[in-house]
Design a protein around this motif. Structure first.
Motif, short mmCIF file in Angstrom:
data_model
loop_
_atom_site.label_atom_id
_atom_site.label_comp_id
_atom_site.label_asym_id
_atom_site.label_seq_id
_atom_site.Cartn_x
_atom_site.Cartn_y
_atom_site.Cartn_z
N LEU A 54 0.91 -1.55 -0.27
CA LEU A 54 -0.14 0.20 0.10
C LEU A 54 1.11 1.12 -0.50
O LEU A 54 -0.06 2.23 -0.99
CB LEU A 54 -0.68 -0.19 1.74
CG LEU A 54 -1.98 1.59 1.02
CD1 LEU A 54 -2.59 1.81 0.16
CD2 LEU A 54 -1.95 0.88 3.00
N LEU A 55 2.03 0.97 0.70
CA LEU A 55 2.96 2.39 0.78
C LEU A 55 3.20 2.54 -0.53
O LEU A 55 4.08 3.85 -1.18
CB LEU A 55 4.37 2.35 1.41
CG LEU A 55 5.13 3.04 2.40
CD1 LEU A 55 4.25 4.39 2.72
CD2 LEU A 55 5.80 2.22 3.21
N ARG A 56 3.77 1.83 -1.08
CA ARG A 56 4.35 1.77 -2.44
C ARG A 56 3.67 2.56 -3.34
O ARG A 56 4.08 2.82 -4.58
CB ARG A 56 5.14 0.05 -3.12
CG ARG A 56 5.90 0.45 -4.03
CD ARG A 56 6.42 -0.73 -4.12
NE ARG A 56 7.97 -1.08 -5.45
CZ ARG A 56 7.71 -0.95 -6.63
NH1 ARG A 56 6.90 -1.69 -6.60
NH2 ARG A 56 8.60 -1.87 -6.82
N ASN A 57 2.47 1.81 -3.55
CA ASN A 57 1.56 2.76 -4.65
C ASN A 57 1.49 4.24 -3.85
O ASN A 57 1.02 4.60 -5.11
CB ASN A 57 0.55 1.92 -4.53
CG ASN A 57 0.64 0.47 -5.04
OD1 ASN A 57 1.27 0.12 -5.76
ND2 ASN A 57 -1.14 -0.45 -4.52
N LEU A 58 1.07 3.99 -2.58
CA LEU A 58 1.16 5.97 -2.20
C LEU A 58 2.09 6.15 -2.32
O LEU A 58 2.65 7.65 -2.74
CB LEU A 58 0.61 5.64 -1.29
CG LEU A 58 -0.62 5.24 0.01
CD1 LEU A 58 -0.81 5.24 0.67
CD2 LEU A 58 -1.46 5.94 -0.87
N THR A 59 3.66 6.46 -2.73
CA THR A 59 4.67 6.86 -2.97
C THR A 59 4.89 6.70 -4.04
O THR A 59 6.19 7.79 -4.63
CB THR A 59 5.81 6.75 -1.64
OG1 THR A 59 5.60 5.22 -2.16
CG2 THR A 59 5.21 6.46 -0.71
N THR A 60 4.88 6.05 -5.03
CA THR A 60 5.02 6.17 -6.69
C THR A 60 4.78 7.70 -7.57
O THR A 60 3.92 7.96 -6.93
CB THR A 60 4.13 4.95 -6.89
OG1 THR A 60 4.57 3.76 -6.85
CG2 THR A 60 4.31 5.14 -8.70
N ASP A 66 13.60 6.04 0.18
CA ASP A 66 13.68 7.53 -0.28
C ASP A 66 12.87 8.74 0.58
O ASP A 66 13.46 9.20 0.60
CB ASP A 66 13.71 7.47 -1.78
CG ASP A 66 14.58 6.60 -2.96
OD1 ASP A 66 15.88 6.22 -2.26
OD2 ASP A 66 14.24 6.06 -3.36
N LYS A 67 11.91 8.04 1.15
CA LYS A 67 11.05 9.08 2.35
C LYS A 67 11.57 9.43 3.05
O LYS A 67 12.38 8.17 3.81
CB LYS A 67 9.65 7.94 1.73
CG LYS A 67 9.11 8.57 0.06
CD LYS A 67 8.67 9.81 0.16
CE LYS A 67 8.39 10.02 -0.83
NZ LYS A 67 7.93 10.81 -1.64
N SER A 68 11.30 10.39 4.13
CA SER A 68 11.72 10.08 5.50
C SER A 68 10.57 9.39 6.37
O SER A 68 9.64 9.24 5.71
CB SER A 68 11.75 11.24 6.30
OG SER A 68 10.05 12.41 6.18
N TYR A 69 11.19 9.21 7.65
CA TYR A 69 10.43 8.53 8.90
C TYR A 69 9.17 9.23 8.53
O TYR A 69 8.09 8.40 8.80
CB TYR A 69 11.44 8.35 9.75
CG TYR A 69 10.26 7.59 11.05
CD1 TYR A 69 10.46 6.64 10.85
CD2 TYR A 69 9.47 8.25 11.96
CE1 TYR A 69 8.99 5.44 12.04
CE2 TYR A 69 8.63 8.19 12.90
CZ TYR A 69 8.53 6.71 12.24
OH TYR A 69 8.33 6.23 13.69
N ASP A 70 8.80 10.45 9.35
CA ASP A 70 7.73 11.30 9.53
C ASP A 70 7.09 11.34 7.98
O ASP A 70 5.94 11.46 8.18
CB ASP A 70 8.17 13.05 9.74
CG ASP A 70 9.07 12.65 10.50
OD1 ASP A 70 8.90 11.78 11.68
OD2 ASP A 70 9.60 14.50 11.55
N ASP A 71 7.70 11.30 6.63
CA ASP A 71 7.04 11.55 5.59
C ASP A 71 5.87 9.77 5.19
O ASP A 71 4.76 10.17 4.93
CB ASP A 71 7.70 11.76 3.89
CG ASP A 71 7.96 12.91 4.63
OD1 ASP A 71 7.68 13.90 4.48
OD2 ASP A 71 9.52 13.19 3.33
#
Length: 273
Positions: A54-60, A66-71
């Motif tokens: 799910l996260l991979r789809n949201l950050t495509t 490559d994202k920060s922890y907070d992001d």
């Protein structure tokens, strides 16, 4: 991640909310002294395959690594736990009354949970008001409404005390009722010596003892051949005498009726002559 203190399962939205999961995750990082550089790899390793997809789809087209922890936390929170409408949450909060069988502590815990997204300016006062209004016990409500400068803490103390007192009273009443019932059942009617002497045993036709203790209870009657009594107490002869008496009375009635009929006929003939 063997050798670390505690354990964090894969995220499951059917068990807990994302905000709750990240709170536990923060404590896991703290107790195991995981620094900021390792937080993203640790997070991506712990959330599980379903949440990672799910996260991979949201950050495509970007990759999660490559994202920060907070992001990452923010992206998943906006998707999994969108901010609810305050008016709807407050409506649910104010409609929540104490349920049957629910203790005071359980009820307060539930209304605290319902207040999470209500953004009340003074949460303790609002929780106090909801507690007083939502109680099932009218007696406790009346008590709380009579207290000056009532706080949430004081309201809970009074409510829990009255709840405990009510339970203790009901338990005590139940034990007293059980004791009374047991006492009544255990009491047997007393028979004095005079009454004992008047009891006539149907097995031997004598007084002074009961039939279940009679020495003739296994005796076979010589008259009717039945077991359980002797000839002196046999009732079959009484029945036979009664039947014989009834038959004798019937014959006497028949004879009397015939005589009366004959006299009537003779009287009629004399009148006609």
């Amino acid at each position: 991640m063997a050798g670390y203190i505690g354990k964090i399962e894969n995220f499951d939205d059917g068990i807990e909310q994302w905000t709750s999961y990240t709170e536990r995750l923060e404590q896991y990082f703290a107790v195991n002294e995981i620094n900021n550089e390792k937080r993203v790899p640790a997070l991506l390793s712990l959330i599980g395959g379903k949440t990672y997809a799910l996260l991979r789809n949201l950050t495509t087209p970007d990759k999660p690594k490559d994202k920060s922890y907070d992001d990452i936390v923010k992206v998943l929170k906006e998707h999994l736990s969108p901010a609810p409408l305050v008016i709807a949450e407050r409506f649910r909060f104010h409609k929540r009354d104490q349920k049957s069988g629910e203790s005071i502590n359980e009820y307060v815990a539930q209304i605290r949970k319902f207040s999470e997204y209500c953004n009340f300016p003074d949460l303790n006062d609002t929780l106090r008001d909801r507690l007083v209004c939502g109680l099932k016990s009218e007696q406790t409500q009346k008590k709380l409404l009579s207290v000056q400068a009532l706080t949430l803490e004081k309201a809970m103390q009074i409510s829990v005390a009255m709840e405990t007192a009510t339970k203790d009273a009901l338990e005590l009443q139940g034990k007293q009722q059980e004791s009374a019932v047991y006492k009544v059942k255990s009491q047997k009617p007393k028979v004095n010596s005079y009454q004992q002497k008047l009891i006539t045993c149907y097995r031997c036709n004598k007084q002074g003892h009961k039939a279940d203790t009679c020495r003739f209870k296994d005796q076979t009657c010589l008259k009717c051949k039945k077991k359980g009594h002797i000839q002196a107490a046999c009732r079959s002869k009484m029945i036979k005498r009664n039947v014989h008496s009834l038959n004798a009375d019937d014959s006497q009635n028949d004879e009397f009726g015939f005589t009366q009929c004959l006299r009537t006929k003779i009287h009629r003939k004399e009148t006609m002559m």
